[in-house]
Design a protein around this motif. Structure first.
Motif, PDB file in Angstrom:
ATOM      1  N   GLY A 228       0.631  -1.230  -0.068  1.00 32.40           N
ATOM      2  CA  GLY A 228       0.002   0.006  -0.059  1.00 32.40           C
ATOM      3  C   GLY A 228       0.827   1.240  -0.005  1.00 32.40           C
ATOM      4  N   LEU A 229       0.417   2.301  -0.631  1.00 34.64           N
ATOM      5  CA  LEU A 229       1.245   3.466  -0.548  1.00 34.64           C
ATOM      6  C   LEU A 229       0.248   4.615   0.042  1.00 34.64           C
ATOM      7  CD1 LEU A 229       2.683   4.526  -4.009  1.00 34.64           C
ATOM      8  CD2 LEU A 229       3.734   4.097  -1.848  1.00 34.64           C
ATOM      9  N   ARG A 230       0.904   5.365   1.048  1.00 38.18           N
ATOM     10  CA  ARG A 230       0.160   6.333   1.779  1.00 38.18           C
ATOM     11  C   ARG A 230       0.591   7.561   1.259  1.00 38.18           C
ATOM     12  NH1 ARG A 230       1.053   3.523   7.395  1.00 38.18           N
ATOM     13  NH2 ARG A 230       3.005   2.926   5.861  1.00 38.18           N
ATOM     14  N   ALA A 231       1.036   8.408   2.167  1.00 41.56           N
ATOM     15  CA  ALA A 231       1.887   9.846   1.699  1.00 41.56           C
ATOM     16  C   ALA A 231       3.125   9.567   1.108  1.00 41.56           C
ATOM     17  CB  ALA A 231       1.743  10.652   2.956  1.00 41.56           C
ATOM     18  N   ASN A 232       3.829  10.503   0.704  1.00 38.69           N
ATOM     19  CA  ASN A 232       5.411  10.548   0.038  1.00 38.69           C
ATOM     20  C   ASN A 232       6.075   9.685   0.747  1.00 38.69           C
ATOM     21  OD1 ASN A 232       4.808  12.349  -1.841  1.00 38.69           O
ATOM     22  ND2 ASN A 232       5.648  14.253  -0.868  1.00 38.69           N
ATOM     23  N   SER A 233       5.794   9.692   1.749  1.00 40.13           N
ATOM     24  CA  SER A 233       7.013   9.185   2.763  1.00 40.13           C
ATOM     25  C   SER A 233       7.039   7.643   2.573  1.00 40.13           C
ATOM     26  CB  SER A 233       6.738   9.330   4.283  1.00 40.13           C
ATOM     27  OG  SER A 233       5.370   8.878   4.489  1.00 40.13           O
ATOM     28  N   ASP A 234       5.915   6.908   2.027  1.00 45.44           N
ATOM     29  CA  ASP A 234       6.289   5.443   1.786  1.00 45.44           C
ATOM     30  C   ASP A 234       6.949   5.240   0.560  1.00 45.44           C
ATOM     31  OD1 ASP A 234       4.786   4.403   3.859  1.00 45.44           O
ATOM     32  OD2 ASP A 234       2.903   4.450   2.936  1.00 45.44           O
ATOM     33  N   PHE A 235       6.838   6.187  -0.317  1.00 46.76           N
ATOM     34  CA  PHE A 235       7.272   5.865  -1.560  1.00 46.76           C
ATOM     35  C   PHE A 235       8.834   5.562  -2.000  1.00 46.76           C
ATOM     36  CE2 PHE A 235       9.024   6.876  -5.997  1.00 46.76           C
ATOM     37  CZ  PHE A 235       8.343   6.142  -6.833  1.00 46.76           C
ATOM     38  N   ASP A 236       9.714   6.040  -1.234  1.00 53.85           N
ATOM     39  CA  ASP A 236      11.113   5.690  -1.290  1.00 53.85           C
ATOM     40  C   ASP A 236      11.305   4.268  -0.973  1.00 53.85           C
ATOM     41  OD1 ASP A 236      11.669   8.012  -2.424  1.00 53.85           O
ATOM     42  OD2 ASP A 236      12.717   8.917  -0.718  1.00 53.85           O
ATOM     43  N   TYR A 237      10.822   3.929   0.267  1.00 56.93           N
ATOM     44  CA  TYR A 237      10.978   2.640   0.606  1.00 56.93           C
ATOM     45  C   TYR A 237      10.277   1.508  -0.014  1.00 56.93           C
ATOM     46  CZ  TYR A 237      10.569  -1.126   3.923  1.00 56.93           C
ATOM     47  OH  TYR A 237      10.750  -2.434   4.559  1.00 56.93           O
ATOM     48  N   GLU A 238       8.880   1.731  -0.672  1.00 59.35           N
ATOM     49  CA  GLU A 238       8.450   1.064  -1.599  1.00 59.35           C
ATOM     50  C   GLU A 238       9.145   0.799  -2.913  1.00 59.35           C
ATOM     51  OE1 GLU A 238       6.203  -1.025  -0.386  1.00 59.35           O
ATOM     52  OE2 GLU A 238       5.582   0.107   1.397  1.00 59.35           O
ATOM     53  N   PHE A 239       9.672   1.784  -3.334  1.00 66.26           N
ATOM     54  CA  PHE A 239      10.184   1.797  -4.681  1.00 66.26           C
ATOM     55  C   PHE A 239      11.419   0.713  -4.546  1.00 66.26           C
ATOM     56  CE2 PHE A 239      12.918   4.280  -8.060  1.00 66.26           C
ATOM     57  CZ  PHE A 239      11.987   3.936  -9.026  1.00 66.26           C
ATOM     58  N   GLN A 240      12.325   1.023  -3.454  1.00 70.49           N
ATOM     59  CA  GLN A 240      13.517   0.514  -3.276  1.00 70.49           C
ATOM     60  C   GLN A 240      13.419  -1.032  -3.059  1.00 70.49           C
ATOM     61  OE1 GLN A 240      15.338   1.259   0.686  1.00 70.49           O
ATOM     62  NE2 GLN A 240      17.129   0.961  -0.162  1.00 70.49           N
ATOM     63  N   MET A 241      12.405  -1.415  -2.300  1.00 65.58           N
ATOM     64  CA  MET A 241      11.864  -2.855  -2.029  1.00 65.58           C
ATOM     65  C   MET A 241      11.247  -3.513  -3.350  1.00 65.58           C
ATOM     66  SD  MET A 241      10.014  -4.269   1.229  1.00 65.58           S
ATOM     67  CE  MET A 241       8.246  -4.610   0.654  1.00 65.58           C
ATOM     68  N   ALA A 242      10.496  -2.735  -4.080  1.00 71.18           N
ATOM     69  CA  ALA A 242      10.047  -3.387  -5.267  1.00 71.18           C
ATOM     70  C   ALA A 242      11.276  -3.679  -6.035  1.00 71.18           C
ATOM     71  CB  ALA A 242       8.979  -2.467  -6.009  1.00 71.18           C
ATOM     72  N   LEU A 243      12.255  -2.836  -6.327  1.00 71.37           N
ATOM     73  CA  LEU A 243      13.368  -2.950  -7.320  1.00 71.37           C
ATOM     74  C   LEU A 243      14.198  -4.135  -6.780  1.00 71.37           C
ATOM     75  CD1 LEU A 243      14.433   0.559  -8.751  1.00 71.37           C
ATOM     76  CD2 LEU A 243      12.384  -1.037  -9.416  1.00 71.37           C
ATOM     77  N   THR A 244      14.313  -4.050  -5.673  1.00 68.38           N
ATOM     78  CA  THR A 244      15.444  -5.214  -5.126  1.00 68.38           C
ATOM     79  C   THR A 244      14.676  -6.436  -5.302  1.00 68.38           C
ATOM     80  OG1 THR A 244      15.950  -3.694  -3.126  1.00 68.38           O
ATOM     81  CG2 THR A 244      16.382  -6.052  -3.026  1.00 68.38           C
ATOM     82  N   ASN A 245      13.420  -6.663  -4.968  1.00 68.28           N
ATOM     83  CA  ASN A 245      12.666  -7.888  -5.230  1.00 68.28           C
ATOM     84  C   ASN A 245      12.609  -8.284  -6.548  1.00 68.28           C
ATOM     85  OD1 ASN A 245      12.240  -8.537  -2.624  1.00 68.28           O
ATOM     86  ND2 ASN A 245      10.425  -7.109  -2.533  1.00 68.28           N
ATOM     87  N   ARG A 246      12.536  -7.220  -7.634  1.00 70.56           N
ATOM     88  CA  ARG A 246      12.575  -7.537  -9.004  1.00 70.56           C
ATOM     89  C   ARG A 246      13.855  -8.125  -9.367  1.00 70.56           C
ATOM     90  NH1 ARG A 246      11.189  -2.970 -12.912  1.00 70.56           N
ATOM     91  NH2 ARG A 246       9.255  -2.753 -11.972  1.00 70.56           N
ATOM     92  N   ASP A 247      15.059  -7.443  -8.923  1.00 67.13           N
ATOM     93  CA  ASP A 247      16.283  -7.906  -8.953  1.00 67.13           C
ATOM     94  C   ASP A 247      16.631  -9.469  -8.505  1.00 67.13           C
ATOM     95  OD1 ASP A 247      17.549  -5.935 -10.265  1.00 67.13           O
ATOM     96  OD2 ASP A 247      18.733  -5.728  -8.422  1.00 67.13           O
ATOM     97  N   LEU A 248      15.871  -9.797  -7.461  1.00 64.99           N
ATOM     98  CA  LEU A 248      15.919 -11.111  -7.097  1.00 64.99           C
ATOM     99  C   LEU A 248      15.052 -12.194  -7.964  1.00 64.99           C
ATOM    100  CD1 LEU A 248      15.712 -10.441  -3.160  1.00 64.99           C
ATOM    101  CD2 LEU A 248      17.867 -10.816  -4.434  1.00 64.99           C
ATOM    102  N   ASP A 249      13.993 -11.565  -8.413  1.00 74.99           N
ATOM    103  CA  ASP A 249      13.505 -12.494  -9.197  1.00 74.99           C
ATOM    104  C   ASP A 249      12.333 -11.608 -10.370  1.00 74.99           C
ATOM    105  OD1 ASP A 249      11.403 -14.125 -10.597  1.00 74.99           O
ATOM    106  OD2 ASP A 249      11.209 -15.233  -8.637  1.00 74.99           O
ATOM    107  N   SER A 250      12.910 -11.488 -11.425  1.00 75.74           N
ATOM    108  CA  SER A 250      12.137 -10.588 -12.431  1.00 75.74           C
ATOM    109  C   SER A 250      10.836 -11.044 -12.637  1.00 75.74           C
ATOM    110  CB  SER A 250      12.888 -10.328 -13.649  1.00 75.74           C
ATOM    111  OG  SER A 250      13.345 -11.522 -14.181  1.00 75.74           O
ATOM    112  N   ASP A 251      10.301 -12.417 -12.302  1.00 73.80           N
ATOM    113  CA  ASP A 251       8.858 -12.933 -12.697  1.00 73.80           C
ATOM    114  C   ASP A 251       7.852 -12.409 -11.702  1.00 73.80           C
ATOM    115  OD1 ASP A 251       9.786 -14.175 -14.869  1.00 73.80           O
ATOM    116  OD2 ASP A 251      10.035 -15.938 -13.927  1.00 73.80           O
TER     117      ASP A 251
END
Ligand code: ADP
Length: 164
Positions: free
Chosen positions: A92-115
């Motif tokens: 879930g995304l709330r105010a701005n403050s969530d964005f950096d963390y969620e972005f970092q986590m999503a990209l890291t997980n995509r690196d670990l498994d692009s599927d």
């Protein structure tokens, strides 16, 4: 095509109406949704993982949401995703403050498994400043949290603080 299964991971310490709103909306896209509660040693949780699982299940029942599995995991999210045979991660995304963390986590997980895709749901306006931390803070000092969490969660918090 088989129906995609999604995992909604998080601390859920405890579950709030903000989380429940994401669950309701995510289910429209992912009828098979599993809440995965993380046992994160770096975070000081108020409730144990077992307590959080029970509180989450009770809250879903209270809200009349059925068919959402609740489980827990320790370690890497992507390992949990594989173990459960899921293909998407819901956050879930709330105010701005969530964005950096969620972005970092999503990209890291995509690196670990692009599927595995991460799907972010925007919060409902009225829940955009609601967090488990705020709920705990308000409740600790005796405030009314009935517009933030279901009754069963409120009761679990009362019990926890009374025992401390
Ligand atoms: P974590 O410690 O993994 O961030 P949380 O239980 O705090 O665990 O949150 C799990 C997910 O739910 C996160 O993606 C968070 O942004 C989202 N979330 C939490 N509260 C809300 C809310 N009020 N509205 C929308 N999303 C939320």
């Amino acid at each position: 095509m088989t129906m995609p299964k999604a995992i909604y991971p998080g601390s859920f310490d405890p579950i709030t109406y903000g989380h429940i709103d994401i669950v309701r909306r995510a289910r429209k896209l992912f009828p098979k949704l599993i809440i995965a509660i993380v046992a994160n040693p770096n975070k000081n949780a108020l409730f144990s993982v077992e307590e959080r699982e029970r509180i989450t299940r009770d809250a879903l029942t209270e809200m009349g949401i059925d068919g959402v599995e609740v489980t827990s995991y320790a370690g890497l999210l992507i390992d949990c995703v594989h173990k459960l045979g899921a293909s998407a991660v819901v956050r879930g995304l709330r105010a701005n403050s969530d964005f950096d963390y969620e972005f970092q986590m999503a990209l890291t997980n995509r690196d670990l498994d692009s599927d595995i895709e991460t799907v972010l749901f925007m919060t409902a306006g009225k829940y955009s400043f609601l967090s488990s931390s705020i709920v705990k803070e308000v409740k600790r000092f005796g405030g009314n949290i009935s517009s933030f969490v279901p009754d069963s969660v409120d009761k679990a918090l009362s019990k926890k603080f009374a025992s401390q």
